[in-house]
Design a protein around this motif. Structure first.
Motif, PDB file in Angstrom:
ATOM      1  N   GLY A 597       2.402  11.593 -12.129  1.00 52.32           N
ATOM      2  CA  GLY A 597       2.583  10.540 -11.144  1.00 52.32           C
ATOM      3  C   GLY A 597       4.033  10.135 -10.987  1.00 52.32           C
ATOM      4  O   GLY A 597       4.355   9.261 -10.160  1.00 52.32           O
ATOM      5  N   LEU A 598       4.908  10.761 -11.771  1.00 52.72           N
ATOM      6  CA  LEU A 598       6.331  10.445 -11.704  1.00 52.72           C
ATOM      7  C   LEU A 598       7.026  11.408 -10.746  1.00 52.72           C
ATOM      8  O   LEU A 598       6.978  12.616 -10.931  1.00 52.72           O
ATOM      9  N   SER A 599       7.658  10.877  -9.741  1.00 48.15           N
ATOM     10  CA  SER A 599       8.326  11.714  -8.745  1.00 48.15           C
ATOM     11  C   SER A 599       9.709  12.118  -9.213  1.00 48.15           C
ATOM     12  O   SER A 599      10.359  11.411  -9.994  1.00 48.15           O
ATOM     13  N   VAL A 600      10.182  13.253  -8.732  1.00 49.12           N
ATOM     14  CA  VAL A 600      11.542  13.695  -9.004  1.00 49.12           C
ATOM     15  C   VAL A 600      12.530  12.758  -8.318  1.00 49.12           C
ATOM     16  O   VAL A 600      13.583  12.421  -8.844  1.00 49.12           O
ATOM     17  N   GLU A 601      12.137  12.343  -7.112  1.00 52.13           N
ATOM     18  CA  GLU A 601      12.978  11.444  -6.330  1.00 52.13           C
ATOM     19  C   GLU A 601      12.081  10.621  -5.420  1.00 52.13           C
ATOM     20  O   GLU A 601      11.041  11.083  -4.971  1.00 52.13           O
ATOM     21  N   GLY A 602      12.450   9.388  -5.151  1.00 52.54           N
ATOM     22  CA  GLY A 602      11.668   8.544  -4.252  1.00 52.54           C
ATOM     23  C   GLY A 602      10.568   7.816  -4.996  1.00 52.54           C
ATOM     24  O   GLY A 602      10.560   7.702  -6.226  1.00 52.54           O
ATOM     25  N   ILE A 603       9.592   7.323  -4.231  1.00 56.76           N
ATOM     26  CA  ILE A 603       8.553   6.468  -4.811  1.00 56.76           C
ATOM     27  C   ILE A 603       7.621   7.263  -5.727  1.00 56.76           C
ATOM     28  O   ILE A 603       7.352   8.444  -5.511  1.00 56.76           O
ATOM     29  N   ASP A 604       7.134   6.615  -6.789  1.00 54.22           N
ATOM     30  CA  ASP A 604       6.154   7.203  -7.691  1.00 54.22           C
ATOM     31  C   ASP A 604       4.744   6.904  -7.196  1.00 54.22           C
ATOM     32  O   ASP A 604       4.543   6.067  -6.314  1.00 54.22           O
ATOM     33  N   MET A 605       3.753   7.579  -7.775  1.00 51.18           N
ATOM     34  CA  MET A 605       2.383   7.488  -7.274  1.00 51.18           C
ATOM     35  C   MET A 605       1.757   6.108  -7.459  1.00 51.18           C
ATOM     36  O   MET A 605       0.811   5.762  -6.763  1.00 51.18           O
ATOM     37  N   GLY A 606       2.305   5.319  -8.368  1.00 50.91           N
ATOM     38  CA  GLY A 606       1.772   3.969  -8.564  1.00 50.91           C
ATOM     39  C   GLY A 606       2.519   2.912  -7.770  1.00 50.91           C
ATOM     40  O   GLY A 606       2.258   1.710  -7.939  1.00 50.91           O
ATOM     41  N   SER A 607       3.417   3.349  -6.906  1.00 46.96           N
ATOM     42  CA  SER A 607       4.254   2.411  -6.149  1.00 46.96           C
ATOM     43  C   SER A 607       3.433   1.571  -5.170  1.00 46.96           C
ATOM     44  O   SER A 607       2.426   2.020  -4.627  1.00 46.96           O
ATOM     45  N   HIS A 608       3.915   0.346  -4.939  1.00 42.22           N
ATOM     46  CA  HIS A 608       3.263  -0.501  -3.936  1.00 42.22           C
ATOM     47  C   HIS A 608       3.544   0.004  -2.514  1.00 42.22           C
ATOM     48  O   HIS A 608       2.998  -0.530  -1.546  1.00 42.22           O
ATOM     49  N   ASN A 609       4.376   1.034  -2.379  1.00 39.92           N
ATOM     50  CA  ASN A 609       4.649   1.643  -1.084  1.00 39.92           C
ATOM     51  C   ASN A 609       3.589   2.667  -0.683  1.00 39.92           C
ATOM     52  O   ASN A 609       3.751   3.378   0.310  1.00 39.92           O
ATOM     53  N   PHE A 610       2.517   2.767  -1.465  1.00 41.49           N
ATOM     54  CA  PHE A 610       1.325   3.493  -1.046  1.00 41.49           C
ATOM     55  C   PHE A 610       0.280   2.468  -0.628  1.00 41.49           C
ATOM     56  O   PHE A 610      -0.162   1.646  -1.427  1.00 41.49           O
ATOM     57  N   ASP A 611      -0.099   2.498   0.651  1.00 43.36           N
ATOM     58  CA  ASP A 611      -1.062   1.539   1.187  1.00 43.36           C
ATOM     59  C   ASP A 611      -2.447   2.161   1.280  1.00 43.36           C
ATOM     60  O   ASP A 611      -2.609   3.273   1.812  1.00 43.36           O
ATOM     61  N   VAL A 612      -3.436   1.454   0.774  1.00 39.74           N
ATOM     62  CA  VAL A 612      -4.815   1.925   0.870  1.00 39.74           C
ATOM     63  C   VAL A 612      -5.242   1.902   2.342  1.00 39.74           C
ATOM     64  O   VAL A 612      -5.047   0.911   3.051  1.00 39.74           O
ATOM     65  N   VAL A 613      -5.826   2.997   2.790  1.00 43.88           N
ATOM     66  CA  VAL A 613      -6.243   3.111   4.186  1.00 43.88           C
ATOM     67  C   VAL A 613      -7.714   2.734   4.318  1.00 43.88           C
ATOM     68  O   VAL A 613      -8.564   3.207   3.562  1.00 43.88           O
ATOM     69  N   GLN A 614      -7.991   1.878   5.274  1.00 47.41           N
ATOM     70  CA  GLN A 614      -9.358   1.456   5.567  1.00 47.41           C
ATOM     71  C   GLN A 614      -9.980   2.412   6.576  1.00 47.41           C
ATOM     72  O   GLN A 614      -9.322   2.848   7.525  1.00 47.41           O
ATOM     73  N   LYS A 615     -11.244   2.768   6.374  1.00 45.43           N
ATOM     74  CA  LYS A 615     -11.906   3.654   7.339  1.00 45.43           C
ATOM     75  C   LYS A 615     -12.037   2.955   8.689  1.00 45.43           C
ATOM     76  O   LYS A 615     -12.581   1.857   8.765  1.00 45.43           O
ATOM     77  N   PRO A 616     -11.549   3.574   9.760  1.00 49.26           N
ATOM     78  CA  PRO A 616     -11.669   2.948  11.078  1.00 49.26           C
ATOM     79  C   PRO A 616     -13.124   2.888  11.544  1.00 49.26           C
ATOM     80  O   PRO A 616     -13.834   3.898  11.506  1.00 49.26           O
ATOM     81  N   GLU A 617     -13.549   1.714  11.918  1.00 46.50           N
ATOM     82  CA  GLU A 617     -14.843   1.516  12.583  1.00 46.50           C
ATOM     83  C   GLU A 617     -14.487   1.132  14.013  1.00 46.50           C
ATOM     84  O   GLU A 617     -14.070   0.013  14.279  1.00 46.50           O
ATOM     85  N   ILE A 618     -14.649   2.081  14.933  1.00 47.96           N
ATOM     86  CA  ILE A 618     -13.986   1.989  16.232  1.00 47.96           C
ATOM     87  C   ILE A 618     -14.957   1.608  17.342  1.00 47.96           C
ATOM     88  O   ILE A 618     -16.026   2.204  17.501  1.00 47.96           O
ATOM     89  N   LEU A 619     -14.533   0.627  18.123  1.00 47.15           N
ATOM     90  CA  LEU A 619     -15.211   0.244  19.354  1.00 47.15           C
ATOM     91  C   LEU A 619     -14.261   0.520  20.511  1.00 47.15           C
ATOM     92  O   LEU A 619     -13.093   0.142  20.461  1.00 47.15           O
ATOM     93  N   MET A 620     -14.753   1.190  21.559  1.00 48.18           N
ATOM     94  CA  MET A 620     -13.934   1.423  22.751  1.00 48.18           C
ATOM     95  C   MET A 620     -14.653   0.859  23.968  1.00 48.18           C
ATOM     96  O   MET A 620     -15.852   1.066  24.141  1.00 48.18           O
ATOM     97  N   ILE A 621     -13.897   0.159  24.806  1.00 51.17           N
ATOM     98  CA  ILE A 621     -14.458  -0.443  26.011  1.00 51.17           C
ATOM     99  C   ILE A 621     -14.424   0.584  27.150  1.00 51.17           C
ATOM    100  O   ILE A 621     -13.434   1.288  27.346  1.00 51.17           O
ATOM    101  N   SER A 622     -15.501   0.647  27.897  1.00 55.30           N
ATOM    102  CA  SER A 622     -15.605   1.572  29.020  1.00 55.30           C
ATOM    103  C   SER A 622     -16.214   0.834  30.203  1.00 55.30           C
ATOM    104  O   SER A 622     -16.319  -0.384  30.205  1.00 55.30           O
TER     105      SER A 622
END
Length: 850
Positions: A597-622
Motif C-alpha cells: 500500500g506504500l507508493s513509490v511516489e504520490g499518495i499511498d493507498m490509505g490516503s484520504h485522497n481516495f474517495d469511496v464511490v457511491q453506486k449511481p441510482e439514476i433517474l432521467m426525465i423524459s
C-alpha cells in the motif's frame, strides 16, 4: 352452402374490381401484370394506401412476393435493437438470380479496373432505400409497389431493365420506428374523414416514430455507424457498391415534393462535379414522371449535399449517385395543406413514381454511371499522389477500448487500416507500434478518409442543413497526425487489420492481499466500476496521482484511477480476485495487483485522497418538452454501451415519484414547466446531497429556481447596417446559427469531472448559441473555451467572438448537493467518445465536487 359460396365470389369480385381501380391510380400507364404475383392489397386484405402497413405487414408481403416470383430474392442483412429483421429485396432477371454472386464479384472487379471499357455488359446496381425515419411512412409503403412492379410487370421494358440491372430494395431501414408510427396512425384513424392538421392522428406522442429504439435519427448515422441497423447496412452496401442510391423521405405537410440536386453551393468539396451533373441528368426523368401524373415538385433549394452522414450524401463519397426524395407528409389517410387535400395514397404514388423514374433513368444512363464509378476510384489514386498528405496515424497508449471502437468505425467504411510497424514521431506526438495504426490515403476510399480525418475551417457557403464538421479522431479524443510526403509511409505500414478484435483485460501480478488498481483512462472504467459497486465491492477513486511498483516495474496512475481494497470487502479474497478477473476480461480493463500500500511516489493507498464511490441510482426525465435525441443518447450510452440501468420517467409524472429512491438525476435539454411544489421537492432532494447532471437550455430553469449561476455573455449588437433584402432573412439567420463546430477546450485534469484525461486540452462539440460566462467560483469551470478555439468547422466571426472565454461545463454546490451543467451535448449522436467520459464522470464523481 351454395349461397355462401356465391357470396364469397361476390366479395372477391368486388375487391378485385376495386384493386383494378386502385392499380390504375398507382400505375397510370396501365401495364400488364402477371396474375400469379400478389398485389399488396390482396395480401393485407384492405385497400392499399388507406391504412399504414406496419413492418410486420411489409415483411409478410415481401416474403409472399419473393415466394411467388423468380425475379426476386430476399436477404436478411441484420437485426434492429428490438430484434426486428432488416431485409434487402434483390430484383433482377431469373437468369441473373442464378449467377448473383458472380455478377457481384465481377461488378466489384470492374469498378476498380484501370482499363477503359466500352459497351459495359455487367449489370447496373441500384439501391433503393425507404423510411429511414419511421414516421415517414409513404416510402416504406411505396417500396412494396416497387417490388410488385418489378416482379409482376410483363412489359418488355421492365424485362430489359431486369436483364441489365440488379435492383436492391431496402423496404424499411428503420423497422422499430416504422412500427411505432404505423401503430399510432392506425389506432387514431377515423371512420369519418378528418383532415384538419390539428387532429391527434397527425401529432404523435413523444418521442414519435421518427427515430430508432434508442431515439436516434438513423439518417444521421451512416457516417458515425453507432447502431446495428447502420453497421449491417454499411456491410451490405460496400459489398455491392451501387451505382445509384435513393433515400426516400417525407417532410412537412405544407410542402409538395423535392428531389435532388440540392442547393448547388452547398455540396461537399470532396464530391466530384460529375456526381452533381449526373444527379441533374437523372432529375429530368423525375420531373417528366411527376409531370405525367400532375404532381408539383421542386429542386435545388432547401436541402444540401454537405454532411456525408446522410443516406443521400454518404453514397456521394462512395462512388455512387445519392438522391434524396422528400414527400409532403401524411401520418393518416388525408390532411389539409396549402396546396389542397393531401392523401396518403398520393404520397405513396409519388414515391413509387420517382422510384421507377430512377430505375428507368439509370438504365438509360447506364454507360455514364458505370464510367463515373470507375473514374471515381481511378481519380482517387491520382488525387492521393497529388496530395501533400499521404496518410494518417492515430493511437491511444492509455485506452485500448476507445481505440477499438474507432478501428471498428474505420473498417465499417471499407477503409484499409494497418498496424504501425515502427515508432513514429510527428511534431511533439509520439506513436508507439503497440497502440497505433496507420491509414494510407492511396486507396479507393481516399475521399471518405479525407472527410473523416481532415480539419476544415474554410467554406464556400456558411449555411448547413446539418453539421459543418465531423472530424472523427477529435470526437474520439485520439492522438492523430497527418503523414506528409516528407515521411516514407511505406516503412511504417505493418499488418493489415481485417477483423477488429475485442480488447481483453487482465489482472497483472496475481492475487493481492492489499488491493487492485485500474487506470481511469479506460473508456469502460465506469461500466467496470458500476459492476463492482453492484456486486457490493468497495471502489475508491483517486483524487491525486501516484506511482507504484509491481515486480520491480513502476506504474504511474493519474487522478480518476480506481482502487479496490482487499480489506473489509463483503466477499473473500479468492472470490474478489475471480470477480475482478471476470470483469476485467469482459470490459477490457487492465488491473494491477498491488504488492504494498506504500507508493513509490504520490499518495499511498490509505490516503484520504481516495474517495469511496457511491453506486449511481439514476433517474432521467423524459417526455413532452424534452429533447428525445439527447435523452436517447444518454439512454443508449448508459444502457447499451455501459450496462448501467437508468429509470426514465416522463416529465408529467415526475411529481408522483419518490426522489429519495435515487442519488442522481439527469435533466436532458428541455422545457420542464415545474410548479412550485415540484420545484420545492427537487430543491429539498438536492440539498440532501443529490447529484444533478443538467444540459443546455435546461440550465435556464435551474437558474430561474436560484440553484445555479447561468449568465450569458453580453455581445455587442452590429448597428452598422440597418436594412437587409427581405429574401435574405432565412440565410442570414442560418449563417448566424452554430452548425456543429469542434472547439478546443481547456480542462482541469485534477477536477472530478475531468478524471481520466491526462491532457489539459480536449476537443469538444458545440451545436448551439449559448455563450455562458465562467463561474465566479475559481474551481467551478472545469472545462472552458478560450482564445482562438476553432479546430474544425464553420463559425461566423460574430459567433467566434461570442464563444471565446466561455464555459463548456460548470459545477455548482447548492446546499449539500452538486449540479453539473453542460452547456453543450457531450454525447452527440453517440460518436463523441471523448466527451462521453466527462459526462460519465459527472454521474459517478459528482458527489465529490465541493
Amino acid at each position: 352452402m351454395k349461397k355462401l359460396f356465391l357470396s364469397f365470389l361476390s366479395i372477391l369480385f368486388c375487391f378485385s374490381t376495386y384493386s383494378q381501380v386502385e392499380k390504375s391510380y398507382f400505375f397510370s400507364n396501365n401495364p400488364e401484370f402477371s396474375s400469379d404475383i400478389p398485389y399488396p392489397g390482396e395480401i393485407s386484405g384492405h385497400n392499399f394506401g388507406e391504412w399504414h402497413f406496419s413492418h410486420d405487414n411489409v415483411v409478410h408481403y415481401i416474403k409472399a412476393l419473393t415466394e411467388q416470383s423468380d425475379r426476386l430474392t430476399l436477404i436478411e442483412y441484420g437485426r434492429t435493437h428490438e430484434n426486428r429483421p432488416l431485409y434487402l429485396v434483390v430484383a433482377t432477371s431469373p437468369e441473373n438470380q442464378e449467377n448473383l454472386e458472380t455478377i457481384r464479384e465481377d461488378h466489384i472487379k470492374n469498378i476498380h479496373s484501370s482499363e477503359d471499357r466500352e459497351g459495359e455488359d455487367n449489370p447496373l446496381v441500384l439501391w433503393l432505400g425507404y423510411s429511414v425515419h419511421g414516421n415517414e411512412t409513404s416510402p416504406g409503403n411505396a417500396s412494396m409497389l416497387v417490388a410488385y412492379y418489378l416482379a409482376a410487370s410483363q412489359s418488355d421494358e421492365v424485362k430489359d431493365i431486369l436483364d441489365n440491372t440488379v435492383v436492391l430494395i431496402d423496404p424499411c431501414i428503420n423497422p422499430d420506428g416504422f412500427t411505432r408510427a404505423a401503430g399510432w396512425s392506425n389506432m387514431n384513424s377515423n371512420k369519418t374523414e378528418v383532415t384538419h392538421p390539428a387532429n391527434r392522428q397527425f401529432r404523435e406522442d413523444w418521442p414519435g416514430g421518427r427515430t430508432n429504439h434508442y431515439w436516434f435519427d438513423l439518417n444521421r448515422d451512416w457516417l458515425p455507424a453507432q447502431h446495428p441497423e447502420s453497421q449491417a447496412r454499411l456491410s451490405v452496401f460496400h459489398k455491392w457498391k451501387p451505382h445509384v442510391t435513393t433515400d426516400h423521405h417525407e417532410m412537412g405537410s405544407n410542402s409538395t415534393f423535392f428531389f435532388m440536386p440540392g442547393v448547388p453551393e452547398r455540396v461537399n468539396p470532396l464530391t466530384p462535379d460529375r456526381n452533381q451533373q449526373l444527379t441533374k441528368e437523372l432529375s429530368m426523368f423525375h420531373a417528366d414522371a411527376l409531370d405525367d401524373i400532375g404532381s408539383l415538385y421542386y429542386s435545388e433549394e432547401g436541402f444540401d449535399d454537405y454532411y456525408y452522414g446522410k443516406g443521400s450524401t454518404y453514397p456521394d463519397v462512395n462512388a455512387s449517385i445519392g438522391i434524396l426524395f422528400e414527400q409532403g407528409r401524411v401520418l393518416g389517410k388525408a390532411i389539409d395543406s396549402p396546396h389542397g387535400k393531401l392523401t396518403f395514397k398520393e404520397g405513396i404514388r409519388n414515391q413509387f413514381t420517382v422510384s421507377v423514374s430512377t430505375i428507368e433513368g439509370s438504365h438509360e444512363m447506364r454507360q455514364d454511371l458505370q464510367d463515373f464509378q470507375r473514374e471515381f476510384y481511378r481519380s482517387a489514386e491520382t488525387k492521393a499522389d497529388e496530395d501533400n498528405v499521404k496518410g494518417y496515424v492515430f493511437g491511444d497508449q492509455e485506452d485500448p477500448v476507445k481505440l477499438n471502437y474507432f478501428l471498428k468505425l474505420i473498417r465499417n467504411h471499407d477503409i484499409d487500416v494497418y498496424k504501425l510497424e515502427e515508432e513514429m514521431n510527428i511534431g511533439e506526438k509520439q506513436f508507439k507500434p503497440s497502440s497505433s495504426y496507420i491509414v494510407p490515403l492511396k486507396q479507393s476510399q481516399y475521399r471518405l478518409i479525407k472527410s473523416l480525418f481532415e480539419r476544415r475551417t474554410e467554406y464556400e457557403d456558411s449555411i448547413f442543413y446539418d453539421i459543418s464538421t465531423w472530424t472523427m479522431p477529435m470526437a474520439f479524443n485520439l492522438d492523430y497526425a497527418e503523414i506528409t510526403e516528407n515521411y516514407r509511409e511505406q516503412q511504417y505500414i505493418g499488418e493489415a487489420i481485417e477483423e477488429v478484435e475485442e480488447p481483453v483485460g487482465e489482472i497483472t501480478g496475481g492475487k493481492s492481499s492489499v488491493g487492485y488498481i485500474a487506470a481511469g483512462s479506460n473508456y469502460n472504467i465506469h461500466a467496470f466500476l458500476y459492476q463492482l459497486l453492484d456486486n457490493d465491492i468497495v471502489g475508491k477513486v483517486a483524487a491525486d496521482s501516484f506511482t507504484t511498483k509491481v515486480n520491480s516495474e513502476e506504474f504511474n496512475f493519474d487522478n480518476g484511477s480506481i482502487f479496490i481494497p482487499v480489506e473489509k470487502q463483503a466477499m473473500g479474497d479468492e472470490e474478489l480476485y475471480k470477480t475482478l478477473s471476470s470483469l476485467a476480461e469482459q470490459y477490457g480493463v487492465d488491473v494491477l495487483s498491488l504488492e504494498t500500500g506504500l507508493s513509490v511516489e504520490g499518495i499511498d493507498m490509505g490516503s484520504h485522497n481516495f474517495d469511496v464511490v457511491q453506486k449511481p441510482e439514476i433517474l432521467m426525465i423524459s417526455g413532452s418538452g424534452v429533447s428525445s435525441y439527447s435523452t436517447g443518447e444518454i439512454w443508449h450510452l448508459l444502457d447499451y454501451r455501459m450496462d448501467i440501468p437508468v429509470v426514465i420517467v416522463d416529465n408529467d409524472r415526475i411529481s408522483r415519484v419518490d426522489l429519495d429512491d435515487f442519488n442522481t438525476i439527469i435533466l436532458p435539454p428541455g422545457s420542464y414547466n415545474w410548479g412550485d411544489d415540484m420545484q420545492d421537492k427537487f430543491k429539498t432532494w438536492v440539498k440532501k446531497g443529490g447529484v444533478v447532471v443538467s444540459m443546455s437550455r435546461t440550465n435556464r430553469m435551474l437558474e430561474d429556481m436560484d440553484m445555479i449561476e447561468w449568465k450569458e455573455k453580453e455581445r455587442e449588437e452590429d448597428t452598422s447596417v440597418r436594412f437587409y433584402a427581405y429574401d435574405s432573412r432565412r440565410e442570414r439567420r442560418s449563417a448566424e446559427s452554430v452548425s456543429g463546430v469542434i472547439l478546443n477546450a481547456s480542462i482541469d485534469p485534477t477536477h472530478p469531472v475531468c478524471y481520466g484525461i491526462s491532457d489539459s486540452n480536449m476537443p469538444v462539440f458545440k451545436n448551439n448559441n449559448y455563450f455562458i460566462k465562467f463561474s465566479d467560483n475559481p474551481y467551478g469551470t472545469p472545462m472552458r473555451i478560450e482564445e482562438e478555439p476553432v479546430m474544425s468547422g464553420y463559425l461566423s466571426s460574430k459567433n467566434k467572438e461570442g464563444v471565446e472565454n466561455t464555459a463548456w461545463c460548470l459545477v455548482h454546490n447548492p446546499g449539500g448537493g452538486t449540479i453539473i451543467s453542460f452547456v453543450d451535448d457531450p454525447n452527440f449522436r453517440a460518436f463523441w467518445y471523448g466527451t462521453n467520459k466527462v459526462f460519465l464522470n459527472a454521474i459517478f464523481y459528482g458527489e465529490h465536487v465541493y
